[in-house]
Every structure is written in structure tokens, then in C-alpha cells.
Write a protein that holds these residues in place. Structure first.
Motif, PDB file in Angstrom:
ATOM      1  N   ARG A   1     -28.237  84.092  46.948  1.00  0.00           N
ATOM      2  CA  ARG A   1     -27.523  83.965  47.700  1.00  0.00           C
ATOM      3  C   ARG A   1     -27.491  82.197  47.866  1.00  0.00           C
ATOM      4  N   ALA A   2     -28.457  80.575  48.174  1.00  0.00           N
ATOM      5  CA  ALA A   2     -28.203  79.873  47.703  1.00  0.00           C
ATOM      6  C   ALA A   2     -27.375  79.409  46.955  1.00  0.00           C
ATOM      7  N   LEU A   3     -27.713  80.062  45.247  1.00  0.00           N
ATOM      8  CA  LEU A   3     -26.618  79.380  43.974  1.00  0.00           C
ATOM      9  C   LEU A   3     -25.963  79.863  44.663  1.00  0.00           C
ATOM     10  N   VAL A   4     -25.106  80.970  44.936  1.00  0.00           N
ATOM     11  CA  VAL A   4     -23.409  81.317  44.653  1.00  0.00           C
ATOM     12  C   VAL A   4     -23.040  80.724  46.285  1.00  0.00           C
ATOM     13  N   ALA A   5     -23.752  80.211  47.264  1.00  0.00           N
ATOM     14  CA  ALA A   5     -22.929  79.521  47.974  1.00  0.00           C
ATOM     15  C   ALA A   5     -23.092  77.904  48.007  1.00  0.00           C
ATOM     16  N   GLU A   6     -22.800  77.572  46.975  1.00  0.00           N
ATOM     17  CA  GLU A   6     -22.509  76.282  46.019  1.00  0.00           C
ATOM     18  C   GLU A   6     -21.898  76.211  45.580  1.00  0.00           C
ATOM     19  N   ALA A   7     -21.166  77.772  45.249  1.00  0.00           N
ATOM     20  CA  ALA A   7     -19.851  77.652  44.500  1.00  0.00           C
ATOM     21  C   ALA A   7     -18.449  78.410  45.250  1.00  0.00           C
TER      22      ALA A   7
ATOM     23  N   VAL B   1     -19.243  81.627  47.331  1.00  0.00           N
ATOM     24  CA  VAL B   1     -19.140  83.120  46.970  1.00  0.00           C
ATOM     25  C   VAL B   1     -19.780  83.575  48.429  1.00  0.00           C
ATOM     26  N   ARG B   2     -19.654  84.677  49.061  1.00  0.00           N
ATOM     27  CA  ARG B   2     -20.128  84.916  50.132  1.00  0.00           C
ATOM     28  C   ARG B   2     -21.078  86.307  49.920  1.00  0.00           C
ATOM     29  N   LEU B   3     -22.082  87.078  49.888  1.00  0.00           N
ATOM     30  CA  LEU B   3     -22.391  88.076  49.324  1.00  0.00           C
ATOM     31  C   LEU B   3     -22.673  88.895  50.840  1.00  0.00           C
ATOM     32  N   ASP B   4     -22.210  89.790  50.657  1.00  0.00           N
ATOM     33  CA  ASP B   4     -21.871  90.446  51.919  1.00  0.00           C
ATOM     34  C   ASP B   4     -22.201  91.914  51.659  1.00  0.00           C
ATOM     35  N   GLY B   5     -23.095  92.577  50.847  1.00  0.00           N
ATOM     36  CA  GLY B   5     -23.791  93.778  50.284  1.00  0.00           C
ATOM     37  C   GLY B   5     -21.916  94.558  50.136  1.00  0.00           C
TER      38      GLY B   5
ATOM     39  N   LEU C   1     -18.351  84.285  38.689  1.00  0.00           N
ATOM     40  CA  LEU C   1     -19.457  82.684  38.521  1.00  0.00           C
ATOM     41  C   LEU C   1     -19.305  82.603  36.996  1.00  0.00           C
ATOM     42  N   LEU C   2     -19.229  80.733  37.246  1.00  0.00           N
ATOM     43  CA  LEU C   2     -18.978  80.486  35.253  1.00  0.00           C
ATOM     44  C   LEU C   2     -20.966  80.529  34.964  1.00  0.00           C
ATOM     45  N   PRO C   3     -20.813  80.764  34.327  1.00  0.00           N
ATOM     46  CA  PRO C   3     -22.240  81.024  34.329  1.00  0.00           C
ATOM     47  C   PRO C   3     -23.376  79.916  33.349  1.00  0.00           C
ATOM     48  N   ARG C   4     -23.384  78.506  34.707  1.00  0.00           N
ATOM     49  CA  ARG C   4     -23.976  77.357  33.429  1.00  0.00           C
ATOM     50  C   ARG C   4     -25.514  77.856  33.883  1.00  0.00           C
TER      51      ARG C   4
ATOM     52  N   GLU D   1     -35.596  79.787  33.276  1.00  0.00           N
ATOM     53  CA  GLU D   1     -36.784  79.537  34.296  1.00  0.00           C
ATOM     54  C   GLU D   1     -35.418  80.635  35.770  1.00  0.00           C
ATOM     55  N   THR D   2     -34.623  78.937  35.815  1.00  0.00           N
ATOM     56  CA  THR D   2     -33.703  79.971  36.187  1.00  0.00           C
ATOM     57  C   THR D   2     -32.574  81.118  36.129  1.00  0.00           C
ATOM     58  N   VAL D   3     -32.415  81.762  34.115  1.00  0.00           N
ATOM     59  CA  VAL D   3     -32.251  83.167  34.356  1.00  0.00           C
ATOM     60  C   VAL D   3     -32.690  84.391  34.241  1.00  0.00           C
ATOM     61  N   SER D   4     -34.327  83.380  34.831  1.00  0.00           N
ATOM     62  CA  SER D   4     -35.395  84.528  34.954  1.00  0.00           C
ATOM     63  C   SER D   4     -34.918  85.291  36.434  1.00  0.00           C
ATOM     64  N   TRP D   5     -35.026  84.133  37.423  1.00  0.00           N
ATOM     65  CA  TRP D   5     -35.054  84.558  39.008  1.00  0.00           C
ATOM     66  C   TRP D   5     -34.158  85.117  38.862  1.00  0.00           C
ATOM     67  N   LEU D   6     -32.644  84.945  38.701  1.00  0.00           N
ATOM     68  CA  LEU D   6     -31.925  84.430  39.120  1.00  0.00           C
ATOM     69  C   LEU D   6     -31.279  86.040  38.246  1.00  0.00           C
ATOM     70  N   GLY D   7     -31.643  86.520  37.621  1.00  0.00           N
ATOM     71  CA  GLY D   7     -31.739  88.086  36.986  1.00  0.00           C
ATOM     72  C   GLY D   7     -32.300  89.151  37.764  1.00  0.00           C
ATOM     73  N   ILE D   8     -33.793  88.983  37.877  1.00  0.00           N
ATOM     74  CA  ILE D   8     -33.673  89.386  39.645  1.00  0.00           C
ATOM     75  C   ILE D   8     -33.678  89.642  40.840  1.00  0.00           C
ATOM     76  N   ASP D   9     -32.768  88.327  40.959  1.00  0.00           N
ATOM     77  CA  ASP D   9     -32.399  88.158  42.356  1.00  0.00           C
ATOM     78  C   ASP D   9     -31.213  89.039  42.059  1.00  0.00           C
ATOM     79  N   ALA D  10     -30.006  89.174  40.682  1.00  0.00           N
ATOM     80  CA  ALA D  10     -28.688  89.694  40.972  1.00  0.00           C
ATOM     81  C   ALA D  10     -29.411  91.518  40.554  1.00  0.00           C
TER      82      ALA D  10
END
Length: 148
Positions: free
Chosen positions: A45-51, A53-57, A68-71, A77-86
Motif C-alpha cells: 500500500r505504501a509503495l503504490v500510494a507513491e504512484a 494507486v489506491r488499493l480498495d479491494g 505500475l512501472l516495475p522499478r 529484497e523489494t521483489v521478495s516482500w512485494l511478491g508476498i504482499d501482492a
């Protein structure tokens, strides 16, 4: 917080690729407990808010994630936690929008979404594939699950 020894440790160890839930009490967590726990996805949520994007379910929010551009792909490390959260967010959208879908834990504590049909969706693996390669798109996977 900057802990210099972590940089060396991370170089020697692969990033985390999953999530496990361990119950501290005598009972297993309920489906509602799991839904609350897995829906937070704070880092995503914090990462995508910077772009912007609002995650509303909603399924539409999965489409916004796919755009999103996959920066993050340069940072393991970011890929790892982002994969879990996504993956957990994908599961959250499925559970909230598809009748009969619910979170379950495999005996090893790995979370999955069980559909009313009995089919299990291993959403964390799907989240990792999306974070690492961009495929399958989260919205595409949702659409496939929704079709049956």
C-alpha cells in the motif's frame, strides 16, 4: 534503520519467498482472523500510494497494480516482500468479491485461498511471479479464477 551486517547476510541468503502463519494460542485462527491479517499489505500500500494507486479491494485495483512501472525489479529484497504482499492482496480481493472464497492455512502454515468449488489458489506464489516477471498479471489471474 541501517544495520551494516544485514547487507552481508542478505548477500549470502536468498530473499524470503513466502509467508507462514503460526498460531500462538490453542486454537487455529478463524477465516475472519486470516482475512484481517492478510488484508493489511502495508508495504504494498505504501509503495503504490507513491504512484497514486489506491488499493480498495476491488478487481479494478488489481488492474491498477498491473499498470505500475516495475522499478522494484532491480532490488531482490523489494521483489521478495512485494511478491508476498501482492499475493496476499490478490487473495484479499478474491475473498472479498467471490462468494464462498475464504482463506485457509495448509498444515505447514502456508496461506491459500479456497474457492467455493474447492479449488485452492496459491496466491503468494502468483504474487512472486508478478513481482519478478509481471506475469501472470494479477487482474488476469483474478479473471481466470472468477470464470471458474
Amino acid at each position: 534503520m541501517d544495520l551494516p551486517f544485514l547487507g552481508n547476510w542478505r548477500k549470502r541468503h536468498a530473499p524470503a519467498v513466502g509467508v507462514t502463519v503460526i498460531s500462538a494460542g490453542d486454537g487455529s485462527p478463524t477465516a475472519a482472523d486470516l482475512a484481517d491479517l492478510f488484508s493489511t499489505c502495508e508495504q504494498l500500500r505504501a509503495l503504490v500510494a507513491e504512484a497514486g494507486v489506491r488499493l480498495d479491494g476491488s478487481p479494478a485495483s488489481l488492474e491498477a497494480l498491473d499498470q505500475l512501472l516495475p522499478r522494484w525489479r532491480d532490488d531482490a529484497e523489494t521483489v521478495s516482500w512485494l511478491g508476498i504482499d501482492a499475493g496476499l492482496y490478490l487473495g484479499t480481493v478474491i475473498v472479498r468479491t467471490m462468494p464462498g472464497a475464504a482463506w485457509e492455512l495448509w498444515p505447514n502454515g502456508h496461506p491459500v485461498v479456497r474457492l467455493a468449488s474447492g479449488r485452492e489458489i496459491v496466491v503468494v506464489e502468483a504474487g512472486h511471479a508478478w513481482a519478478e516477471e509481471g506475469v501472470p498479471e494479477l487482474s488476469q489471474l483474478y479473471a481466470e479464477v472468477a470464470e471458474g
